[in-house]
Design a protein around this motif. Structure first.
Motif, short mmCIF file in Angstrom:
data_model
loop_
_atom_site.label_atom_id
_atom_site.label_comp_id
_atom_site.label_asym_id
_atom_site.label_seq_id
_atom_site.Cartn_x
_atom_site.Cartn_y
_atom_site.Cartn_z
N LYS A 191 22.60 2.44 -38.65
CA LYS A 191 21.62 2.49 -39.71
C LYS A 191 22.33 2.60 -41.06
CE LYS A 191 18.34 5.11 -36.84
NZ LYS A 191 17.65 6.42 -36.70
N ALA A 192 21.65 2.27 -42.14
CA ALA A 192 22.22 2.47 -43.47
C ALA A 192 22.59 3.94 -43.63
CB ALA A 192 21.22 2.07 -44.54
N GLY A 193 23.83 4.19 -44.02
CA GLY A 193 24.31 5.57 -44.16
C GLY A 193 24.67 6.24 -42.85
N GLY A 194 24.64 5.48 -41.76
CA GLY A 194 24.83 6.08 -40.44
C GLY A 194 26.22 6.61 -40.18
N TYR A 195 27.22 5.92 -40.72
CA TYR A 195 28.60 6.38 -40.49
C TYR A 195 28.80 7.78 -41.06
CZ TYR A 195 33.70 6.46 -40.56
OH TYR A 195 35.02 6.82 -40.38
N ASN A 196 28.42 7.95 -42.32
CA ASN A 196 28.57 9.27 -42.94
C ASN A 196 27.68 10.30 -42.29
OD1 ASN A 196 30.55 8.51 -44.79
ND2 ASN A 196 29.05 7.87 -46.33
N ALA A 197 26.52 9.87 -41.78
CA ALA A 197 25.61 10.82 -41.13
C ALA A 197 26.23 11.39 -39.86
CB ALA A 197 24.28 10.14 -40.83
N VAL A 198 26.94 10.55 -39.09
CA VAL A 198 27.62 11.05 -37.90
C VAL A 198 28.73 12.02 -38.29
CG1 VAL A 198 29.04 10.42 -35.91
CG2 VAL A 198 27.05 9.02 -36.52
N ILE A 199 29.55 11.63 -39.26
CA ILE A 199 30.65 12.48 -39.71
C ILE A 199 30.12 13.82 -40.21
CG2 ILE A 199 32.55 12.71 -41.33
CD1 ILE A 199 32.99 10.61 -39.10
N ASN A 200 29.11 13.78 -41.07
CA ASN A 200 28.57 15.02 -41.64
C ASN A 200 27.83 15.84 -40.58
OD1 ASN A 200 29.57 14.47 -44.20
ND2 ASN A 200 27.75 13.31 -44.80
N GLY A 201 27.23 15.16 -39.61
CA GLY A 201 26.58 15.88 -38.53
C GLY A 201 27.55 16.68 -37.70
N LEU A 202 28.71 16.11 -37.42
CA LEU A 202 29.74 16.84 -36.69
C LEU A 202 30.28 17.99 -37.52
CD1 LEU A 202 31.64 13.84 -35.07
CD2 LEU A 202 30.39 15.62 -33.84
N ARG A 203 30.46 17.76 -38.82
CA ARG A 203 30.94 18.84 -39.70
C ARG A 203 29.99 20.03 -39.68
NH1 ARG A 203 32.64 14.89 -44.36
NH2 ARG A 203 34.92 14.89 -44.17
N GLY A 204 28.70 19.75 -39.60
CA GLY A 204 27.71 20.81 -39.67
C GLY A 204 27.31 21.40 -38.33
N GLN A 205 27.85 20.87 -37.24
CA GLN A 205 27.46 21.34 -35.92
C GLN A 205 28.33 22.53 -35.50
OE1 GLN A 205 24.86 20.37 -33.81
NE2 GLN A 205 25.56 22.22 -32.75
N SER A 206 27.72 23.65 -35.24
CA SER A 206 28.48 24.84 -34.83
C SER A 206 29.08 24.64 -33.44
CB SER A 206 27.56 26.06 -34.83
OG SER A 206 26.50 25.89 -33.90
N GLY A 207 30.02 25.49 -33.10
CA GLY A 207 30.62 25.45 -31.78
C GLY A 207 31.91 24.67 -31.71
N GLY A 208 32.50 24.35 -32.85
CA GLY A 208 33.80 23.68 -32.86
C GLY A 208 33.73 22.17 -32.92
N TRP A 209 32.53 21.59 -33.04
CA TRP A 209 32.41 20.13 -33.03
C TRP A 209 33.03 19.48 -34.26
CZ3 TRP A 209 30.69 17.37 -28.86
CH2 TRP A 209 30.15 18.11 -27.81
N ALA A 210 33.14 20.20 -35.35
CA ALA A 210 33.81 19.65 -36.53
C ALA A 210 35.28 19.35 -36.26
CB ALA A 210 33.67 20.62 -37.70
N ASN A 211 35.85 20.00 -35.26
CA ASN A 211 37.26 19.79 -34.95
C ASN A 211 37.53 18.42 -34.34
OD1 ASN A 211 37.82 22.40 -35.82
ND2 ASN A 211 37.57 23.28 -33.78
N LEU A 212 36.47 17.68 -34.00
CA LEU A 212 36.67 16.32 -33.49
C LEU A 212 37.17 15.38 -34.58
CD1 LEU A 212 34.93 17.56 -31.19
CD2 LEU A 212 33.72 15.38 -31.04
N LEU A 213 36.94 15.74 -35.84
CA LEU A 213 37.28 14.84 -36.94
C LEU A 213 38.78 14.84 -37.21
CD1 LEU A 213 34.37 15.77 -39.38
CD2 LEU A 213 34.49 13.85 -37.78
N GLN A 214 39.31 13.65 -37.44
CA GLN A 214 40.72 13.49 -37.81
C GLN A 214 40.77 12.84 -39.20
OE1 GLN A 214 42.76 11.22 -34.78
NE2 GLN A 214 43.10 13.03 -33.51
N THR A 215 41.51 13.45 -40.10
CA THR A 215 41.62 12.95 -41.47
C THR A 215 43.07 12.63 -41.80
OG1 THR A 215 41.82 15.19 -42.34
CG2 THR A 215 39.61 14.26 -42.23
N ARG A 216 43.24 11.72 -42.73
CA ARG A 216 44.56 11.39 -43.24
C ARG A 216 44.91 12.38 -44.34
NH1 ARG A 216 44.65 5.21 -43.59
NH2 ARG A 216 43.38 5.56 -45.45
N SER A 217 46.17 12.40 -44.76
CA SER A 217 46.61 13.36 -45.77
C SER A 217 45.88 13.19 -47.09
CB SER A 217 48.13 13.23 -46.00
OG SER A 217 48.46 11.91 -46.40
#
Length: 398
Positions: A191-217
């Motif tokens: 969906k429009a904006g869907g990529y960021n929505a998944v990323i931000n959804g993981l960031r906001g999900q309690s229980g360690g789910w934000a740790n799935l994200l990998q970022t560059r320097s």
């Protein structure tokens, strides 16, 4: 640091192929034969500047030989590797600039079409075959590259082409196939904006789910690891599903879980009851046909280990049904599985939040967020027995 190439979704592709052949049948002699190669139109709608590189890697279905195909669809076998692994030949194909397309040809493969932004991927060869990127490993040479891949099988029965998030959610794209009548089937668009929505959804999900994200320097988000890889690499707790698992085990200690694994065989049913640490399944005659140890999160997210699914007609179909029920958290709301409608999916607070967020942001609701996401036909797959052209379209990271 390296691992030998294992087409992670080959079991999924095989199961999907078998199911599709049962549904559609192999082409009859009156139908046009699938040619040795078909065109793949690769379109870059990402809006990103810089080069794109394409790779077509796979296994010849006729010989089992691993190799790569060039832009014309010509097969090249990998040379012998080494220990330590040696660099693979440069199999890259120049991709299109943003707003443009290129057309390459797909041979009769079971394989992957990789693409990377800005930098070529680093492939190596061991004595056992090709090493694929394993970005859950901090030392993987491809970890800081933005890339993704699609999986496909092309054979005499047609084309199966899917977008996949089984290993990671990253640079978005859609797949498609043109039928003989000129119509095009497509899936995989967010969906429009869907990529960021998944990323931000993981960031906001309690229980360690934000740790799935990998970022560059530089702060660029490159991907979200699938939870099975996150558990395996220690960034997501292996106990993240324990509460739900314990409730399922308690429920079916005093109730029966009924599994009807084949849509076209409604009278083939298996009945699960828990005894201690084991769920035993019986057939309609009361004979035990298979048993499962109480699973853990790794087994659930990967649909393997304690939920192994062999390519048979009993344990495999039961296991894939259990795997889907655990990932979607439907086992406590419906004692008849699979629950193929999406109304009950991911409603429990303990669930596969990675899969939940991805499906919620897909334009058609379909994705391959775990290995047996095709249970109930919720996978992002296109198929045709007489494909005229395939499509991969790169979408914006927004």
């Amino acid at each position: 640091m390296f691992r030998r190439l294992r087409w992670r979704s080959l079991a999924v592709a095989t199961a999907t192929l078998a199911a599709a052949l049962l549904t559609f049948g192999a082409p009859s002699g009156a139908e046009a034969a699938v040619p040795a190669t078909i065109p793949l139109k690769f379109t870059n709608n990402s809006g990103r500047s810089g080069p794109v590189y394409i790779y077509n890697l796979g296994t010849l279905l006729t010989t089992g030989q691993q190799g790569w195909a060039d832009a014309n669809g010509t097969f090249h076998a990998w040379p012998a590797g080494g220990n330590p692994p040696t660099p693979a030949p440069d199999a890259s194909i120049a991709g299109p600039a943003s707003g443009q397309s290129v057309t390459i040809r797909l041979p009769k493969f079971s394989g992957r079409v990789y693409f990377s932004y800005g930098q070529k991927l680093d492939f190596r060869l061991t004595t056992g075959g090709l090493v694929q990127p394993a970005v859950q490993n901090p030392s993987d040479p491809n970890r800081n590259i933005l890339f993704n891949w699609s999986e496909y099988t092309l054979n005499d029965a047609g084309l199966w082409l899917n977008s996949t998030q089984v290993d990671m959610f990253s640079a978005p794209y859609a797949v498609g196939v043109q039928l003989a009548d000129g119509t095009v089937k497509t899936t995989g668009h967010l969906k429009a904006g869907g990529y960021n929505a998944v990323i931000n959804g993981l960031r906001g999900q309690s229980g360690g789910w934000a740790n799935l994200l990998q970022t560059r320097s530089d702060g660029t988000v490159l991907r979200a690891l699938a939870p099975g890889h996150a558990v395996g690499s220690g960034v997501l707790s292996g106990t993240v599903m324990d509460d739900y698992i314990n409730r399922v085990w308690a429920r079916y200690s005093s109730a029966t879980l009924t599994v009807t694994p084949f849509v076209d065989q409604p009278n083939t049913k298996y009945f699960g009851r828990v005894s201690g640490n084991v769920m035993n399944f019986t057939n309609s005659s009361g004979a035990v046909v298979t048993s499962f140890q109480k699973p853990d999160a790794d087994s659930i997210f990967g649909c393997h280990k304690l939920l192994d699914a062999p390519n048979d007609l009993v344990r495999g179909p039961i296991s894939r049904t259990l795997c889907a029920g655990f990932n979607r958290s439907t086992l406590l709301v419906n004692a008849n599985q699979p629950d193929t409608g999406s109304a009950n999916f991911y409603k429990d607070s303990v669930t596969n939040h990675y899969a939940r967020l991805i499906h919620a942001q897909m334009a058609d609701g379909k994705a391959y967020a775990f290995a047996f996401d095709d249970v109930g036909a919720h996978e992002s797959l296109v198929h045709d027995g007489n494909p005229q052209q395939a499509y991969i379209t790169l979408d914006p990271l927004s």
